[in-house]
Write an enzyme that holds these catalytic residues in place. Sequence first.
Site, PDB file in Angstrom:
ATOM      1  CG  ASP A  39      -2.322   0.624   0.802  1.00  0.00           C
ATOM      2  OD1 ASP A  39      -2.306   1.788   0.355  1.00  0.00           O
ATOM      3  OD2 ASP A  39      -3.360  -0.034   0.932  1.00  0.00           O
ATOM      4  CG  HIS A  97      -4.369   2.110  -2.166  1.00  0.00           C
ATOM      5  ND1 HIS A  97      -4.359   2.706  -0.929  1.00  0.00           N
ATOM      6  CD2 HIS A  97      -5.660   2.138  -2.588  1.00  0.00           C
ATOM      7  CE1 HIS A  97      -5.608   3.064  -0.600  1.00  0.00           C
ATOM      8  NE2 HIS A  97      -6.403   2.743  -1.599  1.00  0.00           N
ATOM      9  CG  ASP A 144      -8.345  -0.327  -3.114  1.00  0.00           C
ATOM     10  OD1 ASP A 144      -7.403  -0.899  -3.692  1.00  0.00           O
ATOM     11  OD2 ASP A 144      -8.259   0.135  -1.964  1.00  0.00           O
ATOM     12  CD  GLU A 145      -9.950   3.829  -0.941  1.00  0.00           C
ATOM     13  OE1 GLU A 145     -10.858   4.201  -0.191  1.00  0.00           O
ATOM     14  OE2 GLU A 145      -8.833   3.470  -0.527  1.00  0.00           O
ATOM     15  CD1 TRP A 200     -14.244  -2.108  -2.159  1.00  0.00           C
ATOM     16  CD2 TRP A 200     -14.436  -0.733  -0.406  1.00  0.00           C
ATOM     17  NE1 TRP A 200     -13.738  -0.890  -2.540  1.00  0.00           N
ATOM     18  CE2 TRP A 200     -13.828  -0.024  -1.474  1.00  0.00           C
ATOM     19  CE3 TRP A 200     -14.661  -0.066   0.800  1.00  0.00           C
ATOM     20  CZ2 TRP A 200     -13.468   1.322  -1.369  1.00  0.00           C
ATOM     21  CZ3 TRP A 200     -14.285   1.265   0.906  1.00  0.00           C
ATOM     22  CH2 TRP A 200     -13.694   1.949  -0.182  1.00  0.00           C
ATOM     23  CE1 TYR A 231     -14.521  -3.592   4.020  1.00  0.00           C
ATOM     24  CE2 TYR A 231     -13.462  -1.494   4.444  1.00  0.00           C
ATOM     25  CZ  TYR A 231     -13.759  -2.525   3.588  1.00  0.00           C
ATOM     26  OH  TYR A 231     -13.285  -2.510   2.311  1.00  0.00           O
ATOM     27  CG  PHE A 232     -14.050  -7.566  11.446  1.00  0.00           C
ATOM     28  CD1 PHE A 232     -15.405  -7.256  11.361  1.00  0.00           C
ATOM     29  CD2 PHE A 232     -13.672  -8.878  11.219  1.00  0.00           C
ATOM     30  CE1 PHE A 232     -16.360  -8.228  11.058  1.00  0.00           C
ATOM     31  CE2 PHE A 232     -14.607  -9.857  10.918  1.00  0.00           C
ATOM     32  CZ  PHE A 232     -15.954  -9.531  10.830  1.00  0.00           C
ATOM     33  CG  ASP A 233     -11.311  -0.790   9.326  1.00  0.00           C
ATOM     34  OD1 ASP A 233     -12.395  -1.364   9.017  1.00  0.00           O
ATOM     35  OD2 ASP A 233     -10.784   0.088   8.615  1.00  0.00           O
ATOM     36  CD1 TRP A 278     -10.394  -2.315   5.640  1.00  0.00           C
ATOM     37  CD2 TRP A 278      -8.459  -2.327   4.523  1.00  0.00           C
ATOM     38  NE1 TRP A 278     -10.658  -2.718   4.344  1.00  0.00           N
ATOM     39  CE2 TRP A 278      -9.487  -2.735   3.644  1.00  0.00           C
ATOM     40  CE3 TRP A 278      -7.150  -2.267   4.035  1.00  0.00           C
ATOM     41  CZ2 TRP A 278      -9.246  -3.069   2.309  1.00  0.00           C
ATOM     42  CZ3 TRP A 278      -6.920  -2.596   2.713  1.00  0.00           C
ATOM     43  CH2 TRP A 278      -7.948  -2.988   1.866  1.00  0.00           C
ATOM     44  CD  GLU A 329      -6.280   2.409   7.107  1.00  0.00           C
ATOM     45  OE1 GLU A 329      -6.606   1.309   7.612  1.00  0.00           O
ATOM     46  OE2 GLU A 329      -6.812   2.860   6.077  1.00  0.00           O
TER      47      GLU A 329
END
Length: 502
Positions: free
Chosen positions: A171, A242, A305-306, A372, A397-399, A447, A449
Amino acid sequence: MHLIPRPARLTTTPGAWQLTETTGLLADPAAGEAAELLRELVGRPAGSKLAPAAEPGPDTIRLRVDPALADEEYRLSVSAEGVVITGGRRGLPFAVQTLRQLLPAEIFATGPDGGAAWAVPYVEIEDAPRFGWRGVMLDVARHWYPVEFLYRMVDLAALHKLNVVHLHLTDDQGWRMEIDRYPRLTEVGAWRAESMLGHYTEGRYDGVPHGGFYTKRELRDLVAHARTRGITIVPEIDMPGHMRAAIAAYPELGDDPGRARPVATDWGVHEQVLNVSEETIAFCRHVLEEVLEVFPSEWIHVGGDECPKREWEESPRAQARLRELGLPDADALQSWFIGRMAAFLAEHGRRLIGWDEILQGGLTPGATVMSWRGEQGGIDAARAGHDAVMCPHTHTYFDFYQAEPDGEPLAIGGLTTLEQVYAYQPVPAGLDAEAAGHVLGTQGQLWSEYLPTTAHVEYMAFPRLCALAEVAWGTAGEYAEFTERLLAHRRRLDHLGVAYRR
Ligand code: TNX
């Protein structure tokens, strides 16, 4: 019996079988790996060698492969006649996990056992998963974790009968896989000067360098370990967005090579993306060649993505390329890029999977979509005859926070409770049977972060992953009944030292 995930069919009769020091193991030649797994996960902690037995009998465990069963199906019979386990080609590792859960929770203790009696209630189980993709994704790019932790996540996934561990290996903030041909990817790309603290808007940094990577050897060994547990490691190399860590290492990969920028220290979506030259396509192919050597997975994840389009819109080089290729706009460049990777993977007998942005500008033939941003991407893909894995951020999303933020450690945001996860239905309402058949399953996302430590990863993953595993296995029912089973299951996690949320 408190099994998680709950088996599809289970009947009990009064009585219990005892695993003892003298219990023997009789395994078909095709069941050799499962026999080793059984010795490791059941025999060793119970103090039983599970020595090879010549014949089946009341004091033996019999392991057989029956190719007539579905791939991941298994049967488990525990009676006065002994234990008989029959599995489809990939079913035995899941049966081993069931037998393990049928034993007293102390079987999960890592120290010497406290002299527990290793009783297994008499049961007849016929079990098979509803979905073929039961996954968990770990983002090792935003934070690097020691390779031992990857083994632990594989083992915890296996305990819950998941069959995919998806590693987000690259990333903007870090490149984590050694690539022989491009050593700077890890020499430069695996390290960042510091990390963002607090929420995105606060603009605070910790001043502490962070990084690390995995050698190909380490990853190959992990793949082999996972395979014996019925788990495929799906690698992800995220492109064409990314990619700042790679561009920091090799600035010629970017649209503006004169403007070298270091590996990102902040989270979020970065404007800097890969350029669309033939040289950059070749770079991606070379990287994927080494990825294919390490990971036998049928699916290879290329992210997608993104990817902000500003650089491609502003770069004269990208615009010239667009005209040369006869493409209408920058969105089309993205699908062209993904298409080139899909063709490369197909030549090598593999399949491309990507996040739902790969739908932008037209879906690449044969591509599988990870949905997602809600379920629509997956629905569109399935209706168009493509396979889809359902990963909506609302449920998987487990973040996200798992309870009201006060009292919880800092998380990215959102709120996804255990109960919401348990209620998730991977096949969206309104799909006809044919489209529904393209829904491969579901997967939880970690994720990272906001997950700087492994304990924090475990806290966010569990118990939500227990719930999602049962959803993916296809036997989720009443939430109250699940939480009661979970109470007993927590004792297993306690013995394993899992830092789950209570
Ligand atoms: C979006 S989901 C991302 C990730 C972030 C995540 C945070 C996806 C394909 N991209 O880059 O880590 O949100 O929840």
